[in-house]
Design a protein around this motif. Structure first.
Motif, short mmCIF file in Angstrom:
data_model
loop_
_atom_site.label_atom_id
_atom_site.label_comp_id
_atom_site.label_asym_id
_atom_site.label_seq_id
_atom_site.Cartn_x
_atom_site.Cartn_y
_atom_site.Cartn_z
N PHE A 223 0.83 -1.21 0.00
CA PHE A 223 0.00 0.00 0.00
C PHE A 223 0.86 1.26 0.00
N GLN A 224 1.90 1.26 0.83
CA GLN A 224 2.78 2.43 0.92
C GLN A 224 3.47 2.72 -0.41
N SER A 225 3.93 1.67 -1.10
CA SER A 225 4.58 1.87 -2.40
C SER A 225 3.61 2.43 -3.42
N CYS A 226 2.36 1.95 -3.40
CA CYS A 226 1.35 2.47 -4.32
C CYS A 226 1.06 3.95 -4.06
N PHE A 278 -2.84 6.06 9.34
CA PHE A 278 -3.55 5.25 10.34
C PHE A 278 -3.16 3.77 10.25
N TRP A 279 -2.70 3.33 9.10
CA TRP A 279 -2.18 1.96 9.00
C TRP A 279 -0.91 1.84 9.83
N GLN A 280 -0.11 2.89 9.86
CA GLN A 280 1.07 2.89 10.72
C GLN A 280 0.66 2.80 12.19
N TYR A 282 -2.10 1.39 13.23
CA TYR A 282 -2.59 0.02 13.39
C TYR A 282 -1.42 -0.96 13.56
N ASN A 283 -0.34 -0.74 12.81
CA ASN A 283 0.85 -1.58 12.98
C ASN A 283 1.41 -1.45 14.39
N ALA A 284 1.45 -0.22 14.90
CA ALA A 284 1.96 0.00 16.26
C ALA A 284 1.08 -0.72 17.29
N ILE A 285 -0.24 -0.61 17.13
CA ILE A 285 -1.15 -1.26 18.08
C ILE A 285 -0.98 -2.78 18.01
N THR A 286 -0.88 -3.32 16.80
CA THR A 286 -0.68 -4.77 16.63
C THR A 286 0.61 -5.23 17.31
N LEU A 287 1.66 -4.48 17.13
CA LEU A 287 2.96 -4.85 17.72
C LEU A 287 2.94 -4.71 19.25
N PHE A 288 2.26 -3.69 19.75
CA PHE A 288 2.13 -3.58 21.21
C PHE A 288 1.37 -4.78 21.77
N GLY A 289 0.35 -5.24 21.02
CA GLY A 289 -0.38 -6.44 21.44
C GLY A 289 0.50 -7.68 21.41
N LEU A 290 1.32 -7.81 20.37
CA LEU A 290 2.23 -8.96 20.27
C LEU A 290 3.28 -8.93 21.37
N LEU A 309 4.68 4.03 15.84
CA LEU A 309 3.91 5.08 16.50
C LEU A 309 4.52 6.45 16.23
N LEU A 310 5.86 6.52 16.25
CA LEU A 310 6.55 7.79 15.95
C LEU A 310 6.28 8.22 14.52
N LEU A 311 6.33 7.27 13.58
CA LEU A 311 6.04 7.60 12.17
C LEU A 311 4.62 8.10 12.01
N PHE A 312 3.68 7.45 12.68
CA PHE A 312 2.28 7.90 12.60
C PHE A 312 2.13 9.32 13.11
N LEU A 313 2.69 9.59 14.29
CA LEU A 313 2.53 10.92 14.89
C LEU A 313 3.19 11.99 14.01
N GLY A 314 4.40 11.70 13.51
CA GLY A 314 5.08 12.68 12.67
C GLY A 314 4.34 12.95 11.38
N ASN A 315 3.95 11.89 10.67
CA ASN A 315 3.25 12.05 9.39
C ASN A 315 1.88 12.69 9.57
N PHE A 316 1.11 12.17 10.52
CA PHE A 316 -0.27 12.64 10.71
C PHE A 316 -0.31 14.10 11.16
N LEU A 317 0.49 14.44 12.18
CA LEU A 317 0.47 15.81 12.71
C LEU A 317 1.01 16.81 11.70
N THR A 318 2.04 16.42 10.94
CA THR A 318 2.59 17.33 9.94
C THR A 318 1.59 17.58 8.82
N THR A 319 0.97 16.50 8.34
CA THR A 319 -0.04 16.66 7.28
C THR A 319 -1.21 17.49 7.78
N LEU A 320 -1.65 17.22 9.01
CA LEU A 320 -2.77 17.96 9.59
C LEU A 320 -2.41 19.44 9.73
#
Length: 337
Positions: A223-226, A278-280, A282-290, A309-320
């Motif tokens: 998905f990211q490459s697309c 948000f997929w990032q 979701y990956n963080a949440i999945t890994l925290f669960g694992l 989680l860091l990638l999500f926060l950086g990307n999401f907050l910057t875009t926002l």
């Protein structure tokens, strides 16, 4: 036989003449090179003196109390100082400068400044092509690992390619920044974080935890490459139009993410960007669960969770932030009308 010897002797005399001309040309070249080096040193010293004087002047202009006339004069001088600083930035793009810590660690104290516009543009275009071609290769690699080759060794090759790709991007972007590219902020840090994440994925040993996350990670990579492929063509079109209008620097890049100058026609791209962010998460949440699984013994799980989680926060907050800033500017324009 004699005619052939005369011909060869004539060719040798012509070769001698060309060699003497080459020696003279090379001598002139070395003299000009010394002159250029001397001019570069003089310009760099003068710019540094001017910068120091402007800093002192700017400090003196910060008066808590001033008459309206003095305030207007201060505003005028401040605007001129800002213009002068922009002019210094453009000048320094053509002058040798000390490498940053990262380039010093990777390349050593090597001058990476490209002195001509043609060389700068050629390097920038080669960087863009490299990023596009590697995005396509990574897309094919992720699809192959996800649906065709279910082997650990192929996963390792894919993860190693990711590490090499992001490491190369950080080096090339640092060189572009040294040559006047204005990429900054989170979009610079993003590739360093991605390099670290890919390196941790490369060291994650095969096991239950790895297999439980493998499919999700490869699907995310596809998905990211697309999205990066879509971004490249969209942002290249925006950048081409703005360069033609003279509103953007020719060394600006089609970097990952969302820049403040990209707005028109963005409706189709924003949902994909936010979905990737948000997929990032979701990956963080999945890994925290694992990481709380009773069979989890690998340190990579927690580290990857925090990194996603860091990638999500950086990307999401910057875009926002960029979207909010652009909306605010549009509102201000509407109010003025």
């Amino acid at each position: 036989m004699r005619a052939q010897l005369e011909r060869e002797r004539g060719e040798w005399r012509e070769l001698e003449r060309e060699f003497r001309e080459l020696q003279e040309t090379h001598k002139v070249y070395r003299q000009k090179l010394e002159e250029v080096t001397s001019l570069q040193t003089a310009c760099s010293s003068s710019i540094q003196r001017q910068k120091k004087t402007l800093r002192d002047l700017k400090h003196c202009l910060q008066r808590p109390r001033a008459t309206p006339e003095e305030f207007a004069l201060i505003e005028q001088i401040s605007a001129q100082i800002k213009e002068r600083q922009n002019a210094f930035f453009d000048m320094e793009a053509y002058l040798p400068k000390k490498n940053g810590l990262y380039l010093n660690l990777v390349l050593g104290n090597v001058n990476v400044t490209l002195l001509s516009n043609q060389a700068k543009f050629a390097y920038k275009d080669e960087y863009e092509k490299f990023k596009l071609y590697l995005t396509i290769i990574l897309l094919l690699g992720a699809v192959t690992c996800r649906f065709i080759l279910h082997y650990r060794v192929t996963d390792e090759v894919f993860n190693f390619l990711l590490v090499w790709y992001y490491c190369t991007l950080t080096i090339r972007e640092s060189i572009l920044i040294s040559n006047g590219s204005r990429i900054k902020g989170w979009w610079v840090s993003h590739h360093y974080v991605s390099t670290f994440l890919s390196g941790v994925m490369l060291t994650w040993p095969d096991g239950l935890m790895y297999q439980m996350f493998r499919s999700q990670f490869l699907a995310f990579s596809i998905f990211q490459s697309c999205v990066q492929f879509l971004q490249y063509y969209y942002q290249r079109g925006c950048l081409y139009r703005l360069r033609a209008l003279g509103e953007r620097n020719h060394l600006d890049l089609t970097v990952e993410g969302f820049q403040s100058w990209m707005w028109r026609g963005l409706t189709f791209l924003l949902p994909f960007l936010f979905c990737g962010h948000f997929w990032q998460l979701y990956n963080a949440i999945t890994l925290f669960g694992l990481s709380r699984h009773k069979e989890c013994k690998e340190w990579q799980v927690c580290v990857l969770a925090f990194t996603f989680l860091l990638l999500f926060l950086g990307n999401f907050l910057t875009t926002l932030k960029v979207v909010h800033t652009k909306l605010q500017k549009n509102k201000d324009k509407m109010k003025k009308l």
